[in-house]
Design a protein around this motif. Sequence first.
Motif, PDB file in Angstrom:
ATOM      1  N   LEU A  55       0.833  -1.194   0.000  1.00  0.00           N
ATOM      2  CA  LEU A  55       0.000   0.000   0.000  1.00  0.00           C
ATOM      3  C   LEU A  55       0.872   1.249   0.000  1.00  0.00           C
ATOM      4  CD1 LEU A  55      -2.914   1.126   0.256  1.00  0.00           C
ATOM      5  CD2 LEU A  55      -2.629   1.006   2.737  1.00  0.00           C
ATOM      6  N   ASP A  56       0.622   2.149  -0.967  1.00  0.00           N
ATOM      7  CA  ASP A  56       1.328   3.431  -1.030  1.00  0.00           C
ATOM      8  C   ASP A  56       0.620   4.436  -0.131  1.00  0.00           C
ATOM      9  OD1 ASP A  56       3.214   2.541  -2.884  1.00  0.00           O
ATOM     10  OD2 ASP A  56       1.918   3.014  -4.580  1.00  0.00           O
ATOM     11  N   ILE A  57       1.393   5.055   0.771  1.00  0.00           N
ATOM     12  CA  ILE A  57       0.823   5.965   1.766  1.00  0.00           C
ATOM     13  C   ILE A  57       1.559   7.294   1.745  1.00  0.00           C
ATOM     14  CG2 ILE A  57       0.311   6.289   4.222  1.00  0.00           C
ATOM     15  CD1 ILE A  57       0.492   3.237   4.514  1.00  0.00           C
ATOM     16  N   VAL A  58       0.799   8.377   1.762  1.00  0.00           N
ATOM     17  CA  VAL A  58       1.365   9.722   1.920  1.00  0.00           C
ATOM     18  C   VAL A  58       0.982  10.206   3.312  1.00  0.00           C
ATOM     19  CG1 VAL A  58       1.388  12.110   1.101  1.00  0.00           C
ATOM     20  CG2 VAL A  58       1.222  10.219  -0.544  1.00  0.00           C
ATOM     21  N   VAL A  59       2.000  10.576   4.102  1.00  0.00           N
ATOM     22  CA  VAL A  59       1.772  11.032   5.472  1.00  0.00           C
ATOM     23  C   VAL A  59       2.071  12.527   5.558  1.00  0.00           C
ATOM     24  CG1 VAL A  59       2.384  10.751   7.902  1.00  0.00           C
ATOM     25  CG2 VAL A  59       2.448   8.779   6.359  1.00  0.00           C
ATOM     26  N   SER A  60       1.106  13.291   6.033  1.00  0.00           N
ATOM     27  CA  SER A  60       1.277  14.729   6.229  1.00  0.00           C
ATOM     28  C   SER A  60       1.586  14.998   7.698  1.00  0.00           C
ATOM     29  CB  SER A  60       0.006  15.468   5.811  1.00  0.00           C
ATOM     30  OG  SER A  60       0.077  16.835   6.165  1.00  0.00           O
ATOM     31  N   GLN A  61       2.634  15.805   7.934  1.00  0.00           N
ATOM     32  CA  GLN A  61       2.981  16.244   9.277  1.00  0.00           C
ATOM     33  C   GLN A  61       3.160  17.752   9.245  1.00  0.00           C
ATOM     34  OE1 GLN A  61       6.401  13.566  10.275  1.00  0.00           O
ATOM     35  NE2 GLN A  61       5.291  13.266  12.181  1.00  0.00           N
ATOM     36  N   ASP A  62       2.237  18.466   9.881  1.00  0.00           N
ATOM     37  CA  ASP A  62       2.239  19.925   9.843  1.00  0.00           C
ATOM     38  C   ASP A  62       2.225  20.389   8.394  1.00  0.00           C
ATOM     39  OD1 ASP A  62       2.261  19.933  12.614  1.00  0.00           O
ATOM     40  OD2 ASP A  62       4.445  19.936  12.716  1.00  0.00           O
ATOM     41  N   ASP A  63       3.254  21.128   7.945  1.00  0.00           N
ATOM     42  CA  ASP A  63       3.267  21.648   6.577  1.00  0.00           C
ATOM     43  C   ASP A  63       4.128  20.801   5.648  1.00  0.00           C
ATOM     44  OD1 ASP A  63       1.631  23.788   7.307  1.00  0.00           O
ATOM     45  OD2 ASP A  63       3.350  24.960   7.992  1.00  0.00           O
ATOM     46  N   GLU A  64       4.554  19.627   6.094  1.00  0.00           N
ATOM     47  CA  GLU A  64       5.388  18.755   5.275  1.00  0.00           C
ATOM     48  C   GLU A  64       4.697  17.413   5.082  1.00  0.00           C
ATOM     49  OE1 GLU A  64       9.146  18.434   7.183  1.00  0.00           O
ATOM     50  OE2 GLU A  64       9.716  20.533   6.825  1.00  0.00           O
ATOM     51  N   SER A  65       5.178  16.654   4.100  1.00  0.00           N
ATOM     52  CA  SER A  65       4.632  15.325   3.875  1.00  0.00           C
ATOM     53  C   SER A  65       5.718  14.419   3.308  1.00  0.00           C
ATOM     54  CB  SER A  65       3.433  15.377   2.923  1.00  0.00           C
ATOM     55  OG  SER A  65       3.824  15.856   1.651  1.00  0.00           O
ATOM     56  N   PHE A  66       5.518  13.110   3.471  1.00  0.00           N
ATOM     57  CA  PHE A  66       6.456  12.144   2.907  1.00  0.00           C
ATOM     58  C   PHE A  66       5.674  10.914   2.473  1.00  0.00           C
ATOM     59  CE2 PHE A  66       6.189  11.104   7.393  1.00  0.00           C
ATOM     60  CZ  PHE A  66       6.118   9.716   7.409  1.00  0.00           C
ATOM     61  N   SER A  67       6.278  10.120   1.599  1.00  0.00           N
ATOM     62  CA  SER A  67       5.639   8.916   1.079  1.00  0.00           C
ATOM     63  C   SER A  67       6.328   7.680   1.636  1.00  0.00           C
ATOM     64  CB  SER A  67       5.704   8.891  -0.453  1.00  0.00           C
ATOM     65  OG  SER A  67       5.028   9.997  -1.009  1.00  0.00           O
ATOM     66  N   THR A  68       5.548   6.629   1.830  1.00  0.00           N
ATOM     67  CA  THR A  68       6.091   5.358   2.287  1.00  0.00           C
ATOM     68  C   THR A  68       5.207   4.236   1.763  1.00  0.00           C
ATOM     69  OG1 THR A  68       6.884   4.137   4.240  1.00  0.00           O
ATOM     70  CG2 THR A  68       4.788   5.311   4.451  1.00  0.00           C
ATOM     71  N   THR A  69       5.626   3.001   1.933  1.00  0.00           N
ATOM     72  CA  THR A  69       4.813   1.844   1.549  1.00  0.00           C
ATOM     73  C   THR A  69       4.740   0.878   2.729  1.00  0.00           C
ATOM     74  OG1 THR A  69       6.727   0.669   0.627  1.00  0.00           O
ATOM     75  CG2 THR A  69       5.415   2.024  -0.886  1.00  0.00           C
ATOM     76  N   MET A  70       3.640   0.128   2.792  1.00  0.00           N
ATOM     77  CA  MET A  70       3.449  -0.864   3.849  1.00  0.00           C
ATOM     78  C   MET A  70       2.819  -2.116   3.268  1.00  0.00           C
ATOM     79  SD  MET A  70       1.957   1.078   7.250  1.00  0.00           S
ATOM     80  CE  MET A  70       1.296  -0.506   7.821  1.00  0.00           C
ATOM     81  N   GLU A  71       3.225  -3.268   3.820  1.00  0.00           N
ATOM     82  CA  GLU A  71       2.551  -4.520   3.497  1.00  0.00           C
ATOM     83  C   GLU A  71       1.390  -4.683   4.473  1.00  0.00           C
ATOM     84  OE1 GLU A  71       2.988  -6.914   1.197  1.00  0.00           O
ATOM     85  OE2 GLU A  71       4.599  -5.819   0.177  1.00  0.00           O
ATOM     86  N   VAL A  72       0.178  -4.794   3.953  1.00  0.00           N
ATOM     87  CA  VAL A  72      -1.003  -4.926   4.805  1.00  0.00           C
ATOM     88  C   VAL A  72      -1.826  -6.128   4.337  1.00  0.00           C
ATOM     89  CG1 VAL A  72      -1.078  -2.446   5.283  1.00  0.00           C
ATOM     90  CG2 VAL A  72      -2.362  -3.368   3.345  1.00  0.00           C
ATOM     91  N   PRO A  73      -2.619  -6.729   5.226  1.00  0.00           N
ATOM     92  CA  PRO A  73      -3.461  -7.859   4.819  1.00  0.00           C
ATOM     93  C   PRO A  73      -4.378  -7.480   3.662  1.00  0.00           C
ATOM     94  CG  PRO A  73      -3.403  -7.675   7.210  1.00  0.00           C
ATOM     95  CD  PRO A  73      -2.715  -6.450   6.670  1.00  0.00           C
ATOM     96  N   ALA A  74      -4.517  -8.384   2.719  1.00  0.00           N
ATOM     97  CA  ALA A  74      -5.287  -8.091   1.506  1.00  0.00           C
ATOM     98  C   ALA A  74      -6.767  -7.871   1.795  1.00  0.00           C
ATOM     99  CB  ALA A  74      -5.114  -9.217   0.495  1.00  0.00           C
ATOM    100  N   ASP A  75      -7.254  -8.409   2.905  1.00  0.00           N
ATOM    101  CA  ASP A  75      -8.685  -8.264   3.201  1.00  0.00           C
ATOM    102  C   ASP A  75      -8.977  -7.037   4.061  1.00  0.00           C
ATOM    103  OD1 ASP A  75      -7.521  -9.113   5.530  1.00  0.00           O
ATOM    104  OD2 ASP A  75      -8.917 -10.756   5.914  1.00  0.00           O
ATOM    105  N   THR A  76      -8.000  -6.110   4.169  1.00  0.00           N
ATOM    106  CA  THR A  76      -8.191  -4.917   4.990  1.00  0.00           C
ATOM    107  C   THR A  76      -9.130  -3.930   4.303  1.00  0.00           C
ATOM    108  OG1 THR A  76      -5.979  -5.143   5.928  1.00  0.00           O
ATOM    109  CG2 THR A  76      -7.034  -3.004   6.167  1.00  0.00           C
ATOM    110  N   TYR A  77      -9.987  -3.321   5.096  1.00  0.00           N
ATOM    111  CA  TYR A  77     -10.924  -2.301   4.632  1.00  0.00           C
ATOM    112  C   TYR A  77     -10.608  -1.009   5.380  1.00  0.00           C
ATOM    113  CZ  TYR A  77     -15.345   0.311   4.861  1.00  0.00           C
ATOM    114  OH  TYR A  77     -16.307   1.291   4.842  1.00  0.00           O
ATOM    115  N   THR A  78     -10.675   0.124   4.693  1.00  0.00           N
ATOM    116  CA  THR A  78     -10.401   1.389   5.376  1.00  0.00           C
ATOM    117  C   THR A  78     -11.368   2.451   4.895  1.00  0.00           C
ATOM    118  OG1 THR A  78      -8.643   2.931   6.026  1.00  0.00           O
ATOM    119  CG2 THR A  78      -8.730   2.306   3.699  1.00  0.00           C
TER     120      THR A  78
END
Length: 216
Positions: A55-78
Amino acid sequence: MSDQRERVGLVCPSCSTTEPTVHEVLNPGGAATVRCTECGHTHKTRIPEPETVELDIVVSQDDESFSTTMEVPADTYTEVGGEFIVDTPDALLQARVTGIEVGDERRVEEANVEEIETLWTRAIDNVSVKVTLHPADGDRETTRALTVNVPGDYEFEVGKTETFGTEEFTVEGIQIRENAPEYRFDKLDHSGDVAFAKDVKRLYARDETSTAWSAW
């Protein structure tokens, strides 16, 4: 002592050979020993590894942001507003979902992770809260801005006086963020109304700092 054994869904050769039932894992491993919670039958079986997706994730912290990836269960719902732990190479962060992007750059309110192209989030462990201060004499034409840094679960209360270093102010109104859950209104202005800092878009307050509005 409470039972901390892992529980998994498996077919039981004694009472349910087609539909999974809840099993306790007595002894993990390649051929795990498990016990059916329905009938008590103990047997050995291989516990299948859950399927995962990246899963590609963009995380915002205050006025900055960064991108990361995570392995998550395929049956996850969000869904937008949901919270989860983002595991980055540098730290573990508590984050809230602020946007879900699926195919064709389309934004949705909820989705299974297998459909998600990018998950947009905001870090909420520690947050910066913007404060609009007006003088104690009530002159709202003369205001100043302030930013305070607090833990995400810090509580602000309408009517309560806060002190941060040399700054002191009394909260008069709380503007709630769009994706914050469990608030009846998006603006809290009754004495005793409370909001977590992670849910606050802006505070409106009366300046109690003794020197803030002194003459030259």
